[in-house]
Scaffold this motif. Sequence first.
Motif, PDB file in Angstrom:
ATOM      1  N   ASP A  63       0.802  -1.226   0.000  1.00 18.29           N
ATOM      2  CA  ASP A  63       0.000   0.000   0.000  1.00 18.29           C
ATOM      3  C   ASP A  63       0.832   1.274   0.000  1.00 18.29           C
ATOM      4  O   ASP A  63       0.362   2.320  -0.431  1.00 18.29           O
ATOM      5  N   THR A  64       2.050   1.172   0.503  1.00 24.01           N
ATOM      6  CA  THR A  64       2.896   2.360   0.631  1.00 24.01           C
ATOM      7  C   THR A  64       4.277   2.077   0.050  1.00 24.01           C
ATOM      8  O   THR A  64       4.882   1.047   0.345  1.00 24.01           O
ATOM      9  N   VAL A  65       4.758   3.021  -0.736  1.00 21.51           N
ATOM     10  CA  VAL A  65       6.096   2.934  -1.306  1.00 21.51           C
ATOM     11  C   VAL A  65       7.002   3.836  -0.471  1.00 21.51           C
ATOM     12  O   VAL A  65       6.719   5.037  -0.341  1.00 21.51           O
ATOM     13  N   PRO A  66       8.057   3.264   0.122  1.00 24.31           N
ATOM     14  CA  PRO A  66       8.952   4.105   0.923  1.00 24.31           C
ATOM     15  C   PRO A  66       9.439   5.327   0.139  1.00 24.31           C
ATOM     16  O   PRO A  66       9.771   5.227  -1.043  1.00 24.31           O
ATOM     17  N   PHE A  67       9.430   6.462   0.790  1.00 26.54           N
ATOM     18  CA  PHE A  67       9.862   7.759   0.261  1.00 26.54           C
ATOM     19  C   PHE A  67       8.869   8.375  -0.731  1.00 26.54           C
ATOM     20  O   PHE A  67       9.003   9.521  -1.088  1.00 26.54           O
ATOM     21  N   PHE A  68       7.888   7.594  -1.221  1.00 19.73           N
ATOM     22  CA  PHE A  68       6.947   8.121  -2.205  1.00 19.73           C
ATOM     23  C   PHE A  68       5.524   8.219  -1.682  1.00 19.73           C
ATOM     24  O   PHE A  68       4.758   9.047  -2.127  1.00 19.73           O
ATOM     25  N   GLY A  69       5.156   7.327  -0.787  1.00 24.80           N
ATOM     26  CA  GLY A  69       3.820   7.386  -0.202  1.00 24.80           C
ATOM     27  C   GLY A  69       2.897   6.298  -0.708  1.00 24.80           C
ATOM     28  O   GLY A  69       3.335   5.243  -1.177  1.00 24.80           O
ATOM     29  N   ASN A  70       1.623   6.586  -0.654  1.00 26.62           N
ATOM     30  CA  ASN A  70       0.573   5.654  -1.026  1.00 26.62           C
ATOM     31  C   ASN A  70       0.734   5.215  -2.480  1.00 26.62           C
ATOM     32  O   ASN A  70       0.846   6.051  -3.383  1.00 26.62           O
ATOM     33  N   THR A  71       0.693   3.907  -2.721  1.00 27.38           N
ATOM     34  CA  THR A  71       0.917   3.351  -4.064  1.00 27.38           C
ATOM     35  C   THR A  71      -0.133   3.838  -5.055  1.00 27.38           C
ATOM     36  O   THR A  71       0.197   4.184  -6.192  1.00 27.38           O
ATOM     37  N   GLU A  72      -1.379   3.894  -4.631  1.00 26.67           N
ATOM     38  CA  GLU A  72      -2.442   4.398  -5.508  1.00 26.67           C
ATOM     39  C   GLU A  72      -2.172   5.848  -5.905  1.00 26.67           C
ATOM     40  O   GLU A  72      -2.332   6.224  -7.071  1.00 26.67           O
ATOM     41  N   HIS A  73      -1.777   6.646  -4.927  1.00 29.33           N
ATOM     42  CA  HIS A  73      -1.486   8.056  -5.200  1.00 29.33           C
ATOM     43  C   HIS A  73      -0.293   8.196  -6.158  1.00 29.33           C
ATOM     44  O   HIS A  73      -0.324   9.026  -7.073  1.00 29.33           O
ATOM     45  N   VAL A  74       0.730   7.386  -5.954  1.00 28.15           N
ATOM     46  CA  VAL A  74       1.900   7.409  -6.840  1.00 28.15           C
ATOM     47  C   VAL A  74       1.471   7.088  -8.266  1.00 28.15           C
ATOM     48  O   VAL A  74       1.840   7.795  -9.221  1.00 28.15           O
ATOM     49  N   LEU A  75       0.662   6.039  -8.422  1.00 32.57           N
ATOM     50  CA  LEU A  75       0.230   5.621  -9.759  1.00 32.57           C
ATOM     51  C   LEU A  75      -0.651   6.668 -10.427  1.00 32.57           C
ATOM     52  O   LEU A  75      -0.415   7.042 -11.579  1.00 32.57           O
ATOM     53  N   LYS A  76      -1.638   7.171  -9.718  1.00 34.11           N
ATOM     54  CA  LYS A  76      -2.557   8.110 -10.367  1.00 34.11           C
ATOM     55  C   LYS A  76      -1.886   9.448 -10.672  1.00 34.11           C
ATOM     56  O   LYS A  76      -2.185  10.086 -11.677  1.00 34.11           O
ATOM     57  N   THR A  77      -0.952   9.856  -9.826  1.00 35.42           N
ATOM     58  CA  THR A  77      -0.239  11.105 -10.091  1.00 35.42           C
ATOM     59  C   THR A  77       0.692  10.961 -11.288  1.00 35.42           C
ATOM     60  O   THR A  77       0.738  11.836 -12.155  1.00 35.42           O
ATOM     61  N   TYR A  78       1.396   9.838 -11.353  1.00 35.98           N
ATOM     62  CA  TYR A  78       2.281   9.594 -12.500  1.00 35.98           C
ATOM     63  C   TYR A  78       1.455   9.485 -13.786  1.00 35.98           C
ATOM     64  O   TYR A  78       1.856  10.015 -14.833  1.00 35.98           O
ATOM     65  N   ALA A  79       0.307   8.829 -13.723  1.00 38.75           N
ATOM     66  CA  ALA A  79      -0.549   8.706 -14.896  1.00 38.75           C
ATOM     67  C   ALA A  79      -1.025  10.081 -15.377  1.00 38.75           C
ATOM     68  O   ALA A  79      -1.067  10.339 -16.587  1.00 38.75           O
ATOM     69  N   LEU A  80      -1.356  10.961 -14.449  1.00 37.06           N
ATOM     70  CA  LEU A  80      -1.779  12.313 -14.833  1.00 37.06           C
ATOM     71  C   LEU A  80      -0.626  13.076 -15.479  1.00 37.06           C
ATOM     72  O   LEU A  80      -0.817  13.792 -16.472  1.00 37.06           O
ATOM     73  N   ILE A  81       0.571  12.913 -14.951  1.00 27.05           N
ATOM     74  CA  ILE A  81       1.745  13.578 -15.530  1.00 27.05           C
ATOM     75  C   ILE A  81       1.980  13.085 -16.957  1.00 27.05           C
ATOM     76  O   ILE A  81       2.208  13.881 -17.871  1.00 27.05           O
TER      77      ILE A  81
END
Length: 182
Positions: A67-85
């Motif tokens: 659920d959480t990626v060290p230094f990056f945070g919530n995995t869902e948030h990481v994925l959706k933010t990268y997808a938006l970028i």
Amino acid sequence: MKAMPLILSHHLRAPNLNHLRPCYVYSSSSNEIQMKQGCMKAFYPYLTLSGALPFIFCSLLLFAGVDTVPFFGNTEHVLKTYALIIASFLTGIHWGQHLSLTGKWSRYLPVLSNINIIVLWLLYLMLPFQALLFAFVLSFLTSLAIDRKLYQEALITPVYFKTRCSASVLVILSLIASGFFM
């Protein structure tokens, strides 16, 4: 591009640059390594495909229940933010392409790209994760459909279109898989 100087003393041999060809040329008369014109074009397929790696990585993390990626945070948030970028980047490419085109595409591309990213941004703010993944899939398919039309009209190269197809398939499959892991 300005050549990078390479200082060679009389005690050193010239470096073996065979593994760097065809992009770099060594000139023994000037002791310089120079990049050939247009060489960066050889790298863009690798850069494009490497852009799919965070999608694959996040999908694997979600599959593993991380659920959480060290230094990056919530995995869902990481994925959706990268997808938006990346979606923003793709629509920016389309917007930029209109600057060098004439005819209908010079009018369509800036409008389509702006509508696509503004709608996607609003959905990013409003939708739950799984529904947002579906919206991203539609956005990436829309961008690919636009590229297909540009390719059919010989406005983009076959290599560029093939690279975009390969990267898009990886991204879309990763997004679909990520939605199933939830």
